[in-house]
Design an enzyme around this catalytic site. Structure first.
Site, PDB file in Angstrom:
ATOM      1  N   ASN A  67     -48.313 -20.415 -51.221  1.00  0.00           N
ATOM      2  CA  ASN A  67     -47.895 -21.069 -49.979  1.00  0.00           C
ATOM      3  C   ASN A  67     -48.992 -20.949 -48.913  1.00  0.00           C
ATOM      4  O   ASN A  67     -48.742 -21.191 -47.729  1.00  0.00           O
ATOM      5  CB  ASN A  67     -46.593 -20.456 -49.449  1.00  0.00           C
ATOM      6  CG  ASN A  67     -45.409 -21.390 -49.645  1.00  0.00           C
ATOM      7  OD1 ASN A  67     -45.597 -22.606 -49.794  1.00  0.00           O
ATOM      8  ND2 ASN A  67     -44.214 -20.847 -49.636  1.00  0.00           N
ATOM      9  N   ARG A  89     -53.829 -25.868 -34.832  1.00  0.00           N
ATOM     10  CA  ARG A  89     -52.568 -25.212 -34.471  1.00  0.00           C
ATOM     11  C   ARG A  89     -52.682 -24.311 -33.237  1.00  0.00           C
ATOM     12  O   ARG A  89     -51.680 -24.015 -32.594  1.00  0.00           O
ATOM     13  CB  ARG A  89     -52.075 -24.369 -35.644  1.00  0.00           C
ATOM     14  CG  ARG A  89     -51.759 -25.172 -36.900  1.00  0.00           C
ATOM     15  CD  ARG A  89     -50.769 -24.380 -37.711  1.00  0.00           C
ATOM     16  NE  ARG A  89     -50.777 -24.698 -39.117  1.00  0.00           N
ATOM     17  CZ  ARG A  89     -50.071 -24.021 -40.009  1.00  0.00           C
ATOM     18  NH1 ARG A  89     -49.351 -22.987 -39.641  1.00  0.00           N
ATOM     19  NH2 ARG A  89     -50.098 -24.360 -41.272  1.00  0.00           N
ATOM     20  N   ALA A 112     -41.673 -25.280 -50.309  1.00  0.00           N
ATOM     21  CA  ALA A 112     -41.067 -26.500 -49.771  1.00  0.00           C
ATOM     22  C   ALA A 112     -42.083 -27.537 -49.304  1.00  0.00           C
ATOM     23  O   ALA A 112     -41.701 -28.626 -48.882  1.00  0.00           O
ATOM     24  CB  ALA A 112     -40.118 -26.132 -48.634  1.00  0.00           C
ATOM     25  N   GLY A 113     -43.356 -27.205 -49.350  1.00  0.00           N
ATOM     26  CA  GLY A 113     -44.376 -28.184 -48.916  1.00  0.00           C
ATOM     27  C   GLY A 113     -44.264 -28.533 -47.442  1.00  0.00           C
ATOM     28  O   GLY A 113     -44.443 -29.681 -47.049  1.00  0.00           O
ATOM     29  N   LEU A 114     -44.002 -27.525 -46.632  1.00  0.00           N
ATOM     30  CA  LEU A 114     -43.701 -27.788 -45.213  1.00  0.00           C
ATOM     31  C   LEU A 114     -44.919 -27.814 -44.302  1.00  0.00           C
ATOM     32  O   LEU A 114     -44.813 -28.233 -43.159  1.00  0.00           O
ATOM     33  CB  LEU A 114     -42.752 -26.693 -44.689  1.00  0.00           C
ATOM     34  CG  LEU A 114     -41.374 -26.624 -45.349  1.00  0.00           C
ATOM     35  CD1 LEU A 114     -40.644 -25.353 -44.922  1.00  0.00           C
ATOM     36  CD2 LEU A 114     -40.541 -27.845 -44.988  1.00  0.00           C
ATOM     37  N   SER A 115     -46.070 -27.327 -44.792  1.00  0.00           N
ATOM     38  CA  SER A 115     -47.185 -27.099 -43.871  1.00  0.00           C
ATOM     39  C   SER A 115     -48.308 -28.106 -44.067  1.00  0.00           C
ATOM     40  O   SER A 115     -49.266 -27.853 -44.814  1.00  0.00           O
ATOM     41  CB  SER A 115     -47.719 -25.676 -44.052  1.00  0.00           C
ATOM     42  OG  SER A 115     -46.968 -24.791 -43.283  1.00  0.00           O
ATOM     43  N   ASP A 146     -58.292 -17.116 -39.737  1.00  0.00           N
ATOM     44  CA  ASP A 146     -58.367 -16.046 -40.740  1.00  0.00           C
ATOM     45  C   ASP A 146     -58.513 -16.574 -42.160  1.00  0.00           C
ATOM     46  O   ASP A 146     -58.516 -15.811 -43.121  1.00  0.00           O
ATOM     47  CB  ASP A 146     -57.196 -15.057 -40.603  1.00  0.00           C
ATOM     48  CG  ASP A 146     -55.839 -15.646 -40.960  1.00  0.00           C
ATOM     49  OD1 ASP A 146     -55.765 -16.793 -41.423  1.00  0.00           O
ATOM     50  OD2 ASP A 146     -54.824 -14.937 -40.768  1.00  0.00           O
ATOM     51  N   CYS A 201     -52.919 -12.633 -44.114  1.00  0.00           N
ATOM     52  CA  CYS A 201     -51.792 -13.354 -43.486  1.00  0.00           C
ATOM     53  C   CYS A 201     -50.543 -12.487 -43.450  1.00  0.00           C
ATOM     54  O   CYS A 201     -49.689 -12.665 -42.583  1.00  0.00           O
ATOM     55  CB  CYS A 201     -51.404 -14.588 -44.300  1.00  0.00           C
ATOM     56  SG  CYS A 201     -52.657 -15.833 -44.421  1.00  0.00           S
ATOM     57  N   GLU A 231     -50.565 -19.384 -32.669  1.00  0.00           N
ATOM     58  CA  GLU A 231     -50.275 -18.923 -34.031  1.00  0.00           C
ATOM     59  C   GLU A 231     -50.561 -17.435 -34.191  1.00  0.00           C
ATOM     60  O   GLU A 231     -50.764 -16.938 -35.296  1.00  0.00           O
ATOM     61  CB  GLU A 231     -51.085 -19.754 -35.032  1.00  0.00           C
ATOM     62  CG  GLU A 231     -50.806 -21.256 -34.936  1.00  0.00           C
ATOM     63  CD  GLU A 231     -49.680 -21.755 -35.840  1.00  0.00           C
ATOM     64  OE1 GLU A 231     -49.523 -21.226 -36.943  1.00  0.00           O
ATOM     65  OE2 GLU A 231     -48.961 -22.696 -35.426  1.00  0.00           O
ATOM     66  N   HIS A 257     -56.074 -21.845 -40.118  1.00  0.00           N
ATOM     67  CA  HIS A 257     -56.177 -20.711 -39.181  1.00  0.00           C
ATOM     68  C   HIS A 257     -57.569 -20.127 -39.319  1.00  0.00           C
ATOM     69  O   HIS A 257     -58.166 -20.178 -40.405  1.00  0.00           O
ATOM     70  CB  HIS A 257     -55.175 -19.600 -39.534  1.00  0.00           C
ATOM     71  CG  HIS A 257     -53.749 -19.912 -39.243  1.00  0.00           C
ATOM     72  ND1 HIS A 257     -52.730 -19.613 -40.120  1.00  0.00           N
ATOM     73  CD2 HIS A 257     -53.162 -20.468 -38.170  1.00  0.00           C
ATOM     74  CE1 HIS A 257     -51.576 -19.971 -39.597  1.00  0.00           C
ATOM     75  NE2 HIS A 257     -51.810 -20.511 -38.416  1.00  0.00           N
TER      76      HIS A 257
HETATM   77  O1  SUG Z   1     -47.997 -21.437 -41.676  1.00  0.00           O
HETATM   78  N1  SUG Z   1     -47.292 -21.434 -45.118  1.00  0.00           N
HETATM   79  C1  SUG Z   1     -47.815 -20.725 -43.950  1.00  0.00           C
HETATM   80  C2  SUG Z   1     -48.964 -19.839 -44.340  1.00  0.00           C
HETATM   81  C3  SUG Z   1     -49.420 -18.982 -43.181  1.00  0.00           C
HETATM   82  C4  SUG Z   1     -50.660 -18.222 -43.482  1.00  0.00           C
HETATM   83  N2  SUG Z   1     -51.012 -17.431 -42.387  1.00  0.00           N
HETATM   84  C5  SUG Z   1     -52.287 -17.143 -41.985  1.00  0.00           C
HETATM   85  N3  SUG Z   1     -53.320 -17.781 -42.459  1.00  0.00           N
HETATM   86  N4  SUG Z   1     -52.423 -16.237 -41.088  1.00  0.00           N
HETATM   87  C6  SUG Z   1     -48.218 -21.722 -42.856  1.00  0.00           C
HETATM   88  O2  SUG Z   1     -48.786 -22.763 -43.199  1.00  0.00           O
HETATM   89  C7  SUG Z   1     -45.704 -22.808 -46.298  1.00  0.00           C
HETATM   90  C8  SUG Z   1     -44.211 -22.930 -46.431  1.00  0.00           C
HETATM   91  C9  SUG Z   1     -43.789 -23.939 -47.441  1.00  0.00           C
HETATM   92  O3  SUG Z   1     -44.451 -24.968 -47.599  1.00  0.00           O
HETATM   93  O4  SUG Z   1     -42.745 -23.711 -48.120  1.00  0.00           O
HETATM   94  C10 SUG Z   1     -46.142 -22.071 -45.054  1.00  0.00           C
HETATM   95  O5  SUG Z   1     -45.436 -22.089 -44.061  1.00  0.00           O
END
Ligand code: SUG
Length: 445
Positions: A362, A212, A19-22, A250, A368, A174, A248
């Site tokens: 994603n 974050r 969904a490109g939410l992040s 990690d 993760c 986070e 993050h």
């Molecule tokens: O929070 N991606 C997650 C990925 C989290 C990775 N976690 C660690 N590195 N520990 C985030 O950005 C994408 C969802 C979307 O775009 O559909 C997303 O939420």
């Protein structure tokens, strides 16, 4: 007493989509609106869990959040039957619908911060679900994740469950994605490293993408988990790398027992950080601080390959294996680096590549997808046994995924109310498989 590190992986939920939410997570943005394959995503995740069991490690399973999050949609003013809520949101606010449909709880490294009983004053294992307040689709995970953690670690004698930190920007949290412990062995309290993106009392912060994790959140968690301040370090991520997509810690550093592998550009004032870590570590086994030079792995290659988002695991037979995403094999320099790392003088002697493409697209690699919980033999015996993976549970979950999950979900499918009912049916069955009770809001109706 025997101590183990148990990885609890987030099971990928049936509504996995792109969904490109992040904002700030490059993979999330660049794969927005691709067609996702939830069935493959969940099976790839299960394969990873099973690979670790085959290495002789204990492996746990964390149930996903239920999606769509109808309560949030209703709180945002969409009303009527469940199907009407979805229909109205799809027509007028598709991004809100996407946020409420995200399967993002799969990234269990963000589920919580966990401190082992050997490091806390009351000798209990402490859990604080992350408030994930930087992104709407993630902030809505905290409550149900807390319930799932309670149902998985359901014993008051050994486990303490804290509420998430207040949902305020001062306390952006986070979870374990920004937390590592450097220890002689899992039963030792060692040195806790909290890495933050921003100290709200300082001007050192990224300028393009959000930080974050705040220092204030990490400090609050260290306090409530009763960690020894003399064995706790708060270190700042390099704001420049956050601006290049390292959302993050990690994504740029990984620690396990007495090994800490990190990129040359990972931390703000890195040489001082290295000195602090050296001084703070008091184990009897030598500390291996492995700094990866930009000339060996560029930051861009690190982000593309997710080399630092590998899992570093201690093998029962001795030594460590690095569980890397198969994307590392597609970049010659990264693959070469990993193979040299295994030959160099350090405990890492094996690299295992896994295909996690559905999650990787994603921005979620092997590390993760798991929450690390160091447990004594007694604490392990107190974990809900239905959540520990063995050959039977692996087979049951694989069949459950194949029975319930779609093999394609596009943004248009989110408007289809049958995706909601299929998902609820699947998760209702899952609560029985994992014996976690009624953790989902739709079960309370
Ligand atoms: O929070 N991606 C997650 C990925 C989290 C990775 N976690 C660690 N590195 N520990 C985030 O950005 C994408 C969802 C979307 O775009 O559909 C997303 O939420």
């Amino acid at each position: 007493m025997s101590y183990y590190e148990v990885n609890f992986d987030g099971l990928v939920g049936p509504t996995h989509n792109y969904a490109g939410l992040s904002y700030g997570n490059i993979a999330s943005k660049s794969n927005a609106n691709k067609v996702a394959n939830p069935r493959q995503a969940a099976l790839q995740g299960l394969e990873k869990m099973w690979s670790l069991v085959q290495l002789g490690l204990y492996q746990g399973v964390l149930a996903p959040n239920a999606r769509p999050d109808l309560a949030t949609l209703r709180a945002l003013g969409f009303s009527g039957s469940d199907a009407a809520v979805i229909d109205k949101a799809a027509k007028t606010e598709p991004m809100l619908l996407k946020a409420c449909y995200s399967a993002s709880s799969m990234w269990a490294a963000n589920a919580a911060t966990v401190s082992p009983g050997c490091a806390t004053q009351d000798a209990k294992v402490h859990f604080t679900p992350a408030n994930l307040n930087n992104k709407l689709h993630r902030a809505i995970e905290a409550k149900t994740t807390g319930q799932i953690l309670r149902a998985t670690f359901n014993d008051d004698t050994h486990f303490v469950h804290h509420p998430p930190l207040p949902q305020h920007s001062l306390f952006g949290d986070e979870g374990a994605a920004n937390y590592t412990r450097l220890v002689d062995s899992y039963g030792h309290s060692g040195l806790a490293l909290f890495v933050y993106g921003e100290d709200m009392n300082s001007n050192v912060r990224p300028s393009a993408f959000p930080a974050r994790q705040t220092r204030q959140a990490s400090e609050a968690i260290a306090r409530s988990h009763q960690l020894d301040p003399a064995r706790t370090l708060f270190i700042q991520q390099n704001p420049d790398v956050i601006d290049q997509g390292v959302f993050h810690n990690d994504v740029i550093a990984i620690g396990n027992e007495n090994v800490f592998l990190f990129h040359e550009q990972a931390f703000y004032q890195q040489q001082a950080v290295i000195a602090q870590i050296r001084n703070g570590y008091s184990g009897s086994r030598p500390l291996h601080l492995i700094e990866v030079k930009t000339t060996d792995v560029t930051l861009e290659d690190a982000i593309k390959s997710y080399i630092f988002n590998s899992q570093l695991v201690s093998l029962p037979s001795g030594g460590m294996a690095i569980i890397a995403p198969s994307e590392c094999q597609t970049i010659g320099r990264v693959e070469r680096y990993l193979s040299l790392l295994c030959k160099a003088s350090n405990p890492i002697n094996e690299v295992i590549y896994l295909d996690l493409k559905q999650s990787m697209q994603n921005g979620g690699g092997p590390a993760c997808l798991r929450l690390r919980v160091a447990l004594s033999q007694q604490e392990l015996a107190a974990v809900n046994p239905s959540c520990l993976l063995d050959d039977r549970l692996y087979a049951v979950l694989s069949d459950w995924v194949k029975k319930h999950y779609r093999d394609r979900v596009s943004d248009k499918d989110l408007a289809d109310p049958s995706l909601m009912t299929e998902s609820q049916t699947a998760l209702d069955e899952l609560t029985q498989i994992l014996s976690i009770g009624s953790v989902y809001p739709f079960q309370q109706n």
